[in-house]
Design an enzyme around this catalytic site. Structure first.
Site, short mmCIF file in Angstrom:
data_model
loop_
_atom_site.label_atom_id
_atom_site.label_comp_id
_atom_site.label_asym_id
_atom_site.label_seq_id
_atom_site.Cartn_x
_atom_site.Cartn_y
_atom_site.Cartn_z
N GLY A 1 0.82 -1.08 0.07
CA GLY A 1 0.01 -0.12 -0.12
C GLY A 1 1.01 1.27 -0.13
N SER A 2 0.05 2.43 0.11
CA SER A 2 0.89 3.70 -0.05
C SER A 2 1.66 4.04 1.23
CB SER A 2 -0.11 4.64 -0.35
OG SER A 2 -0.79 4.49 -1.46
N PRO A 3 2.57 4.78 1.29
CA PRO A 3 3.37 5.06 2.34
C PRO A 3 2.49 5.87 3.40
CG PRO A 3 4.79 5.70 0.52
CD PRO A 3 3.19 5.28 0.12
N GLY A 4 2.76 5.46 4.52
CA GLY A 4 2.03 6.41 5.69
C GLY A 4 0.65 5.66 5.99
N THR A 5 0.23 4.46 5.47
CA THR A 5 -1.18 3.83 5.71
C THR A 5 -1.14 2.94 6.97
OG1 THR A 5 -0.65 2.21 3.95
CG2 THR A 5 -1.90 4.36 3.34
N GLY A 6 -0.05 2.86 7.73
CA GLY A 6 -0.30 2.27 8.97
C GLY A 6 0.35 0.65 8.78
N LYS A 7 1.38 0.39 7.89
CA LYS A 7 1.85 -0.88 7.70
C LYS A 7 2.86 -1.16 9.07
CE LYS A 7 3.77 -0.21 3.53
NZ LYS A 7 2.92 1.06 3.40
N SER A 8 3.65 -0.36 9.32
CA SER A 8 4.56 -0.62 10.39
C SER A 8 3.88 -0.57 11.84
CB SER A 8 5.74 0.71 10.47
OG SER A 8 5.22 1.85 10.65
N SER B 1 -4.96 12.78 -18.53
CA SER B 1 -5.88 13.95 -17.99
C SER B 1 -6.07 14.99 -18.78
CB SER B 1 -5.81 14.29 -16.38
OG SER B 1 -4.36 14.83 -16.30
N LYS C 1 -6.14 20.74 -8.85
CA LYS C 1 -6.11 21.35 -10.01
C LYS C 1 -6.94 22.60 -9.99
CE LYS C 1 -5.12 17.01 -12.55
NZ LYS C 1 -5.83 15.93 -13.49
#
Length: 698
Positions: free
Chosen positions: A115-122, A568, A611
Site C-alpha cells: 500500500g501507499s506510504p503512511g497508511t499504517g503498515k509498520s 488527464s 487542479k
C-alpha cells in the site's frame, strides 16, 4: 542445541548438544490455539475484540452524530478522549488488514502488506508483536567448540536463563583465575627467594619470574574462552520481539562474525565471542518487519527464504575476505513471523520464491488509501488526534474546532466524496506542526487558527514548487488568463500527490512533407503518448479536411525534466487541435482537465481538487472537469468564489464552453454531435444511474 531449563550454571563446553527443537513448534495447545493477550489484567479478552473496534471512551450525542464533524462527541478538547494503551487498539481504519493481522497472530502466519506510504503498515506489524504469546521467548548462547574452534556450538534456554548461565561461567572463571593468580605469586616468590639466597643472582630470578608470569597469563586465556557468548537476550522482554530490518545490510539481517586482526599466536579472540546475531535471530518467537522488501538484494532474500523455511539459520561472516568467513555456527533458531511491506512496485523486484513462501504460509493484504466517512470513523479520527498528542508528549491539547479542521483536511486529502484519507502519517504531520505553532506562541491549547497556519507551513515540496512556478509564469507572462487565442488551451496537472499546476498546451497545423502525422513534444511518457493518439482518432473523424497531408504539432509548454504522465490532458489536447484546425479562438480565462475516450466521452481523472485550486491561483475564472468528478471536489473556502466549476460529459460540451464566436462555434459543436451522436446519447441516458468510475492516474 537443547531447550532446557537449567540450574543457572549451565553446561561446559564439553557437554553434549542435542539437535534443535522442531522449528515449527510454537507452544500451541492441543487444539492448536495460542495465547492472545499479553496484559495480565485482561486475561479474558478475546483477540477479536481488539483493534479499531474499540469504542471511544467519551460522551456521545447520537442525535447530532450524523451531521457533526466529530461524530457526536461531546468534548471541549482532546484531553477528554481516552487513548488506548495497546498499539493494536490505536489502529484506525484498515479493517480488513487488521482482521488479517489478528488471524495471522493467532495462527503464527506470515503477512505481506502492500500500500501507499503512511497508511499504517509498520504500526500493524508492531501491533502484531503485542498479540503473539511472550511466554515462549528464548535466550540463545554460543559456546566454544574444543573440537573445531571455527564451528561454535549453539544452545537455547528459556528467556532469563541465559544471563544466569553466563554469570555462573564468569564466577567459575573468576575463582579459577584467583586460584591461578595466588599459585603464580607463590611460585614467583619461591623463584626469587631461591635466586637471591641459593644462587646469589637476583637478575636470573627476575627473568624467571617474568617467564612464569607470562606463562600463567597465556594459559588463563583458555579459561576465559570457556565463557559462553549470550547471543540473544530476552530477559527483560515483556512482549514478543519486534525487529525492524528495513534497509538492513546482510550482516545486520542475517548475523555476522567480526573480523579478528590477531588470528594466531595466542592473542586471537575466540570465534564464539565474535559472533553477532542478525535481525532474523533476534526476532525468534516474535515479528520480523521488513519495509520496502524489494530493496533487499537477491542473495539476502534467498537466505531469508531459507530461514523462513528451515526455522534456523547458521551465522557466518558476510565478508569473504574477513577471518569471520572461516567461522560458521550451528543453526540458530529463526522461528519468527515475517511481515513484509512495500508499495505496489515492491512485488516487481521481490524474489518470486520468497513471495511464494509468504503467500503459501500466510496472507497478502492491500492497504486502503481512504475509508468511508461515517460518524463512527470521525470519532476515531478525533481519537487519532488525541493519540498523536499523547505520543509526542510535547504538544498542547487540541480544541474542538481544531480537531474539526483536521477532520476536514482528512476529507479533502481523500480526494473522494464521503471518504477520509488513511494516510495517517501525513495527517499526523499536520497535527504536530499545528502543535508546534501553538507551543511557540505559549498557547494552552491548539486552536483552529493554528491548524490553518500549519496547513500553509506544512506544504509539500511539490506544492511549494507549483506555487513558485505559478508566480514565475506570471512574471514572464507565460500564463494567459484573459482574451481568446487560437490553438492554446490552459490544461491542468498534478505534481506529486497534493499539488496542482496549470500546464498550457499549444497546437499548430502545418503542411506535411510526407504522410501526415501527429507530433507531440514535452517529455511525454507512455500513457500520455497513448492519450494523444486517442485524441487523433477524434480529430480525424471530426475534420472535413484531408489531414493526411498535414502535420499536427502539439506542445506541452514548460513541462520540465519529469515530463507528462497520464491522460488527464486529453480534452485539453483535443480542444487545442480543433481550435488550430478551424482557426477558432479558445477562452484563456478557462482551464480544463479530463480524459477522453475515442468516441468523445469525457472520463474521470484524479486530483481535481488540487487542479481547481491551481487554476484559481493562476487567475482563471472557470474550470472544466469531468461530470463524474463533480462529487470529488473539496476546494478550500478561499477558492470557492474565485472560480466557476463546469462539469461536462462529452467533448462537444467542452467546445461549447471553450470556443469563441457563436456561428462558428455552433457549427463545430453541431458537427461533432452528429459524428459522435450515438455515444453522446448513451452517455446522456446513463447519466442518472451510472456511478463515478475510478479516477485514472495523472
Amino acid at each position: 542445541m537443547s531447550n532446557d531449563s537449567n540450574d543457572g550454571r549451565g553446561g561446559g563446553p564439553d557437554e553434549e548438544f542435542p539437535v534443535i527443537d522442531d522449528p515449527g513448534s510454537n507452544g500451541a495447545s492441543e487444539d492448536g490455539t495460542v495465547g492472545t493477550s499479553n496484559d495480565p489484567s485482561d486475561e479474558d479478552a478475546d483477540i477479536d475484540d481488539l483493534g479499531s473496534d474499540v469504542e471511544i471512551e467519551a460522551e456521545i450525542d447520537e442525535e447530532m452524530a450524523e451531521d457533526d464533524l466529530l461524530g457526536g462527541l461531546v468534548i471541549d478538547s482532546t484531553g477528554e478522549i481516552e487513548v488506548p494503551e495497546r498499539l493494536v487498539d490505536q489502529v484506525i481504519g484498515q479493517e480488513h488488514a487488521r482482521d488479517v493481522v489478528m488471524k495471522a497472530a493467532k495462527q503464527r502466519r506470515h503477512v505481506m502488506m502492500i500500500g501507499s506510504p503512511g497508511t499504517g503498515k509498520s504500526m500493524l506489524a508492531k501491533a502484531m508483536s503485542e498479540l503473539l504469546p511472550p511466554e515462549e521467548l528464548q535466550d540463545v548462547l554460543v559456546y566454544h567448540n574444543p573440537d573445531d574452534g571455527n564451528n561454535p556450538k549453539v544452545r537455547t534456554v528459556p528467556a532469563g536463563k541465559g544471563e544466569q548461565i553466563v554469570e555462573a561461567h564468569k564466577e567459575e572463571a573468576r575463582k579459577r583465575n584467583q586460584m591461578r593468580t595466588f599459585l603464580m605469586w607463590i611460585i614467583i616468590a619461591v623463584v626469587l627467594g631461591y635466586a637471591l639466597l641459593a644462587i646469589g643472582n637476583i637478575l636470573i630470578g627476575i627473568i624467571a619470574a617474568g617467564i612464569i608470569y607470562l606463562a600463567f597469563r597465556y594459559s588463563s586465556r583458555g579459561s576465559d574462552a570457556m565463557i559462553p557468548n549470550l547471543l540473544v537476550n530476552n530477559a527483560d522482554t515483556k512482549t514478543a520481539p519486534f525487529e525492524d530490518a528495513t534497509g538492513a545490510h546482510a550482516g545486520a539481517l542475517l548475523g555476522d562474525v567480526r573480523h579478528d586482526p590477531f588470528q594466531s599466536g595466542g592473542m586471537e579472540t575466540p570465534s564464539h565471542d565474535r559472533v553477532e546475531a542478525g535481525a532474523i535471530h533476534k526476532s525468534n518467537k516474535g515479528v520480523l518487519f521488513v519495509d520496502e522488501i524489494n530493496t533487499l538484494d537477491i542473495r539476502s532474500q534467498q537466505k531469508l527464504m531459507t530461514a523462513i523455511q528451515e526455522g534456523a539459520f547458521s551465522i557466518t561472516g558476510q565478508s569473504e575476505r574477513s577471518s569471520g568467513a572461516m567461522v560458521q555456527t550451528e543453526p540458530v533458531p529463526t522461528d519468527f513471523v515475517m511481515v513484509a511491506a512495500g508499495n505496489l512496485d515492491a512485488m516487481e523486484n521481490m524474489h518470486p520464491a520468497l513471495r511464494s513462501r509468504i503467500k503459501g504460509y500466510g496472507y497478502e493484504v492491500y492497504m486502503d488509501d481512504t475509508i468511508e466517512d461515517t460518524p463512527e470513523m470521525r470519532r476515531k479520527y478525533a481519537r487519532f488526534v488525541a493519540q498523536e498528542v499523547a505520543k509526542d508528549g510535547r504538544l498542547p491539547e487540541f480544541e474542538r474546532e481544531a480537531v474539526e479542521e483536521v477532520i476536514l483536511e482528512a476529507r479533502r486529502r481523500a480526494g473522494r466524496k464521503d471518504h477520509l484519507t488513511l494516510k495517517m502519517r501525513n495527517l499526523g504531520g499536520l497535527v504536530r506542526v499545528s502543535g508546534d505553532i501553538a507551543r511557540g506562541e505559549d498557547a494552552d491549547r491548539v486552536t483552529r487558527e493554528h491548524v490553518l497556519l500549519a496547513k500553509g507551513r506544512s506544504r509539500s515540496i511539490e506544492q511549494q514548487l507549483a506555487d513558485d512556478y505559478i508566480e514565475r509564469r506570471k512574471d514572464y507572462e507565460l500564463q494567459v488568463a484573459e482574451g481568446f487565442q487560437v490553438g492554446r488551451v490552459n490544461g491542468l496537472a498534478v505534481m506529486g500527490e497534493d499539488s496542482g499546476i496549470m500546464l498550457p498546451v499549444m497546437a499548430e497545423v502545418t503542411p506535411s512533407q510526407g504522410p501526415g502525422q501527429v507530433i507531440a513534444t514535452g517529455q511525454l511518457q507512455e500513457m500520455a503518448e497513448e492519450a494523444v493518439q486517442n485524441v487523433s482518432a477524434i480529430i480525424k473523424k471530426f475534420s472535413d479536411e484531408d489531414i493526411t497531408e498535414k502535420d499536427i504539432h502539439i506542445q506541452f509548454v514548460q513541462t520540465g525534466q519529469q515530463g507528462v504522465d497520464g491522460d488527464s490532458a486529453s480534452i485539453t489536447v483535443a480542444t487545442a487541435v480543433i481550435s488550430a484546425l478551424e482557426g477558432v479562438g479558445v477562452d484563456q480565462s478557462l482551464a480544463m482537465t479530463g480524459s477522453l475516450s475515442v468516441r468523445g466521452d469525457v472520463l474521470p481523472v484524479g486530483g481535481v481538487t488540487h487542479k481547481i485550486e491551481a487554476a484559481a491561483k493562476s487567475g482563471c475564472d472557470r474550470v472544466i472537469i469531468p461530470k463524474a468528478n463533480e462529487q470529488d471536489v473539496m476546494i478550500e473556502d478561499e477558492y470557492e468564489e474565485m472560480v466557476e466549476i463546469i462539469p461536462v460529459t462529452h467533448i462537444s460540451e467542452v467546445l461549447d464552453v471553450a470556443l469563441e464566436g457563436e456561428p462558428e462555434k455552433d457549427s463545430l459543436v453541431d458537427r461533432l454531435k452528429n459524428i459522435t451522436g450515438s455515444a453522446l446519447e448513451k452517455a446522456g441516458e446513463g447519466q442518472g444511474t451510472r456511478g463515478p468510475s475510478s479516477p485514472s492516474p495523472q
